[in-house]
Write a protein that holds these residues in place. Sequence first.
Motif, short mmCIF file in Angstrom:
data_model
loop_
_atom_site.label_atom_id
_atom_site.label_comp_id
_atom_site.label_asym_id
_atom_site.label_seq_id
_atom_site.Cartn_x
_atom_site.Cartn_y
_atom_site.Cartn_z
N LEU A 143 13.06 3.85 -5.29
CA LEU A 143 14.58 3.42 -5.34
C LEU A 143 14.47 1.86 -5.21
O LEU A 143 15.46 1.14 -6.10
CB LEU A 143 15.25 4.14 -4.36
CG LEU A 143 15.55 5.40 -4.55
CD1 LEU A 143 16.49 6.08 -3.18
CD2 LEU A 143 16.31 5.61 -5.80
N GLY A 144 13.56 1.34 -4.47
CA GLY A 144 13.52 -0.29 -4.38
C GLY A 144 12.97 -0.51 -2.82
O GLY A 144 12.59 0.24 -2.15
N VAL A 145 13.23 -1.79 -2.73
CA VAL A 145 12.55 -2.57 -1.66
C VAL A 145 14.08 -2.93 -0.67
O VAL A 145 15.12 -3.51 -1.45
CB VAL A 145 12.04 -3.68 -1.90
CG1 VAL A 145 11.59 -4.58 -0.66
CG2 VAL A 145 10.52 -3.43 -2.34
N VAL A 146 13.96 -2.75 0.70
CA VAL A 146 15.07 -3.27 1.50
C VAL A 146 14.37 -4.24 2.19
O VAL A 146 13.19 -4.02 2.80
CB VAL A 146 15.64 -2.04 2.43
CG1 VAL A 146 16.39 -2.70 3.43
CG2 VAL A 146 16.35 -1.11 1.76
N LEU B 5 5.37 -4.01 -7.31
CA LEU B 5 5.78 -2.34 -7.43
C LEU B 5 6.46 -2.20 -8.67
O LEU B 5 6.92 -0.91 -8.92
CB LEU B 5 6.21 -1.69 -6.11
CG LEU B 5 5.54 -1.96 -4.74
CD1 LEU B 5 6.36 -1.45 -3.47
CD2 LEU B 5 4.14 -0.87 -4.90
N ASN B 6 6.85 -3.12 -9.33
CA ASN B 6 7.65 -3.06 -10.73
C ASN B 6 8.97 -2.28 -10.31
O ASN B 6 9.34 -1.62 -10.86
CB ASN B 6 6.82 -2.08 -11.69
CG ASN B 6 7.67 -2.24 -12.97
OD1 ASN B 6 8.23 -3.37 -13.20
ND2 ASN B 6 7.70 -1.33 -13.71
N THR B 7 9.60 -2.84 -9.29
CA THR B 7 10.97 -2.32 -8.54
C THR B 7 11.68 -3.36 -8.10
O THR B 7 11.69 -4.77 -8.83
CB THR B 7 10.77 -1.30 -7.68
OG1 THR B 7 11.85 -0.83 -7.38
CG2 THR B 7 10.28 -2.12 -6.30
N ARG C 149 1.00 -1.24 -0.06
CA ARG C 149 0.03 0.21 -0.05
C ARG C 149 0.85 1.36 0.13
O ARG C 149 0.58 2.29 -0.57
CB ARG C 149 -1.00 0.02 1.09
CG ARG C 149 -1.72 -1.22 1.27
CD ARG C 149 -2.66 -1.16 2.58
NE ARG C 149 -3.19 -2.67 2.87
CZ ARG C 149 -3.50 -2.99 3.96
NH1 ARG C 149 -3.23 -2.37 5.07
NH2 ARG C 149 -3.97 -4.40 4.18
N SER C 150 1.83 1.28 0.82
CA SER C 150 2.84 2.39 1.00
C SER C 150 3.40 2.51 -0.62
O SER C 150 3.55 3.72 -1.10
CB SER C 150 4.17 2.25 1.72
OG SER C 150 3.32 2.18 3.03
N GLY C 151 3.93 1.57 -1.36
CA GLY C 151 4.53 1.53 -2.37
C GLY C 151 3.55 1.98 -3.35
O GLY C 151 3.94 3.02 -4.35
#
Length: 348
Positions: free
Chosen positions: A274-277, A306-308, A261-263
């Motif tokens: 920028l991406g996922v940690v 999120l296409n990241t 949801r945040s993404g």
Amino acid sequence: MLTNDNILNALKHVEDPELHKSVVELNMVRNIKIDGTHVSLDVILTIKGCPLKAKIQQDIEQALKNIGATSVSLQFGSMTDEERRTLTATLKAQNVTDQGMPKMLQPNSGVKFIAVTSGKGGVGKSTVTINLATALARLGKKVGIVDADIYGFSIPAMMKIDQKPTMIDQTAIPVESNGVKVMSMGFFSKDNQPVMWRGPMLNKWIRNFLANTHWGELDYLLLDLPPGTGDVAIDVAAMIPQAEEIIVTTPHNAASHVATRSGLMAQHTKHKILGVVENMAYFENADGEKNYLFGQGGAEKLADELNTHIIARVPFAKPEENTGSSVYDEDSVVGEVFTHLAEDIIYR
């Protein structure tokens, strides 16, 4: 031979540790007297009880001894109200436009904003914020953190900061720790009292952190957002449309599901992700075997939705216990993860 001129030239290289400006430029050095190789002078501090008085004294004494003074006597005073007002006006002119807009928000300011967010609490969002900021600072960047989690502020405690920001009239000087400048609601909440505000007050404080704080020169400003998609996240999206976002999750499917949801909000507000940690990704035992305590696959699923992509996997590890801080040592396994992440962000 000691003269007023070479004393002032030497002290031009001594900075106020908070304002990062020369004590000569700030007119803090007055009434210089020379008796052979003995020098006495007055040092006019910005406020009474300046917390870094000892540092200023040490730096001035060393600078004068470097040019031949054998003994130095300093008398300390503080600026008058009028002098402080003049200084505040100067600092404000450096921070905001004539219309009251923080200059750092202008497209040509050179400041890069990174918002660190998550879907839920407890996934290590603040840990990622402080360690990424510290890693960027270690690589020579000028970095600040806004602890924008107004209700759940934790940055000062996690960085083991027990100092309050210096206030020059209505301008705050951020506290510096590990080479990172920090502003947080935690500095202004007495005895860990809860903050019970609604939207308009939240917006006001975020703006204060940007406009009424003397950040000086910055390359990066990281914002530790509250989890979820509430008022602060919406306000930051409106105030800082050029911000980029890092989404923090654990490998657990429930955490990554909520983080989606945040993404999606970031995408809706046109913030670049920028991406996922993936925090708490695994625990590695003494034999080098990795144990996936929270399972696997959640971060991959989140990145796909999120296409990241996943930009860091942070394992379980204790910070240095003797410091009491949640900042990992540069040479630790986790410290190296954040160094690589900071390098990727700088050189991408």
